[in-house]
Every structure is written in C-alpha cells, then in structure tokens.
Design a protein around this motif. Sequence first.
Motif, short mmCIF file in Angstrom:
data_model
loop_
_atom_site.label_atom_id
_atom_site.label_comp_id
_atom_site.label_asym_id
_atom_site.label_seq_id
_atom_site.Cartn_x
_atom_site.Cartn_y
_atom_site.Cartn_z
N GLU A 70 44.81 38.94 40.46
CA GLU A 70 45.05 37.60 40.98
C GLU A 70 43.75 36.86 41.28
O GLU A 70 43.66 35.63 41.15
N LEU A 73 42.46 35.62 37.93
CA LEU A 73 43.23 34.46 37.46
C LEU A 73 42.75 33.18 38.14
O LEU A 73 42.65 32.12 37.50
N ARG A 76 39.40 32.18 36.56
CA ARG A 76 39.60 31.63 35.22
C ARG A 76 40.13 30.20 35.29
O ARG A 76 39.71 29.33 34.52
N THR A 105 38.46 36.39 28.82
CA THR A 105 39.50 35.53 28.23
C THR A 105 38.98 34.19 27.73
O THR A 105 39.68 33.49 26.99
#
Length: 348
Positions: A70, A73, A76, A105
């Motif tokens: 988390e 995320l 990102r 990513t």
Amino acid sequence: MRFVHDTLPQRVRFASGAAEEGLAAEVAALGARRVMVIAGAAEREFADRVTAGLPVVHRHDDVVMHVPVEVALRARAAAAERDVDALVSVGGGSTTGLAKAVALTTGLPIVAVPTTYAGSEATAVWGLTEDSVKTTGTDPKVLPRAVVYDASLTLSLPVDLSVASGLNALAHCVDSMWAPRADPINQALAAEGVRALRTGLPLVVKDPQALDGREQTLYGAYLAAVAFASAGSGLHHKICHVLGGMFNLPHAQTHAVVLPHVLAFNAPFAPDAERRLAASFGSATAVEGLAMLRDRLGAPRSLRDLGMPRDGVAAVAEAVVAAAPAGNPRPVTLDAITDLVRNAWEAR
C-alpha cells in the motif's frame, strides 16, 4: 576455471562532502526536469540540502520498512500525478526500496544517495511486503542509474544502527561466497568487502565522527552489494526475508543476528570460501573472525530481543526450507533450520 559473470551498468561517485555537487551532475546527465525526492522524515534535512537547486516537483516522505504494497501504491500515484521524470532517493534501504517499487512499474530512472550501509542502491533486487509475506525479485528497471556516496551523510547514524547496517553489508559478502551464482569475481569483491568492513566498523565505534572509519565501511558496503547483486540471494537472505515479512523485524538488526548462525551452518561445507573469509577477517577461521568482530562492535544477539515470538520458530523454519536456494553448501533440512532459527532466537 569456467563461469559467467554479470556486471550491472551503473555510475558511482564516491567523495565525502560532495553529495550536492555529484547529485546535481547525475540529474543533469539524465536530462531530468521533474524530480521526485524520496526521503523519510529522519532524512529531511539531508535531502533538502543535497537536492537544493534541483528541479524538484514533489518531496515524498511516506517511507516504511519492508515496503508494504500500500505504501508503494501511494508513491506510484504521487509520481504519476506530478508527471515525474526521475527519482532521487536519500536514505537507507527502505528509502531506496520505495524508489525501486516506483521504478518497477514506471521505468523511471533512480539516482540514489545512501545514508546507511544497506547496499540496496547497487542491486537490481526489489522487495514488497503484503499480508506478512515479503516477496522479492530482480528487474533491471529498478537498478539506480547512479549512486552518489558521501560518507559525511552517515556521520549522524547512531553507532548501534551503524553496527547493524554494517553487519548487514557483511552478510552480503558472506552470502556471495556460496549463493546460486557465486563466481570468482564476486567472491573477490566480497573478500575485499569483508576486509574493509572489519577495518571500518571498529573505527566507527571508536570515533563515530571520524570520516576514515565511515569511508571504509561505506566502501565495503558498496563492494558487498555489487558482489551480492551478481551472486544472488543465498540462505542467509532467504531466512531474513522470511523473518522480516512474517514479524516486521528491523531489517539490519535481523541480518546482524542471523549472520553468525548461517556462517557456522555453511562454512564447514564450503572450505575454499571459508578460507577466503578467514583471511579477510585476519583470523584462523571465519566463524572465529566474525565472533571477534561482533564482540568488538557490541552486535545485537537474539531474535527474541528484536520482537520475534518463540512460537514463530516452526513457521519460519518451514517457510525457509520452502524458499531455500538450490546449491546451498549444506543440505537444508527442516530439523537443521529449526535448530538454526531457535539458536538465533535464544542467542545460543
């Protein structure tokens, strides 16, 4: 002699007191115009100073040990919202790890400025934790394009954390002697890394504000990480990843506690590697050399002191056996690993 050795593409700048200058040069070389700086609250002062003058569009301080999914995320999302074109990480392994999670990513380039001896900055290894399980992998996208080493940035690292972080680096050296892709080149790097670390760490303990010990330790940590990046993750790191993911134990201290047990476990079954390690320690045996160094440093001793529950031993052993790398010098059995983990828990 036959082997295949991978050398990772990365520029390294090593100069005490020159982090700001070196970082500016590396960001300029990337042509970056929208930089995201990742640094925890404890590194805020360093980060503000060394990134002064850079085209920073976001400063991200949501850094958590073992990089929970988390947290990755959120980082990102922050990078995407600001259309970032480069990442600068200032801090230890958790900070570098978060930058890698973003790069994994997005493909964004990283310039790393380490403030500990973690070594993550020199590897293409990433790690994420979810539901008490730490997953690791390798990907060339997460390897920082450049590393700016400035030993003066480690002067404020407390002695106990310096010791734990330095022993974490030493674990990279030891694992590199018999990891899945061990070869003569990374063994040579690891042997020199051990020599530098066993020289530098006692100097750090003796005079934490002197640069000579800090420089030797930082140099040794880099060599250790380069060796580890090539050799791969051995038994020691598999054990520590299980412990970190399962119980959220402090990363460096866990490595410092587990290392002597893994060395004693494997060394009799890898006599050539053991002799090289002993020579680097300047001792009759590698186990003896590490024990003497740990005594001089006042190293952490037990997993119990780090917060691992005793009833977790069995679960850890089972997970380690399932994840153990092929080709470990000594057979990895459930009984043997149970004994190893229990001994580390008890400081036996």
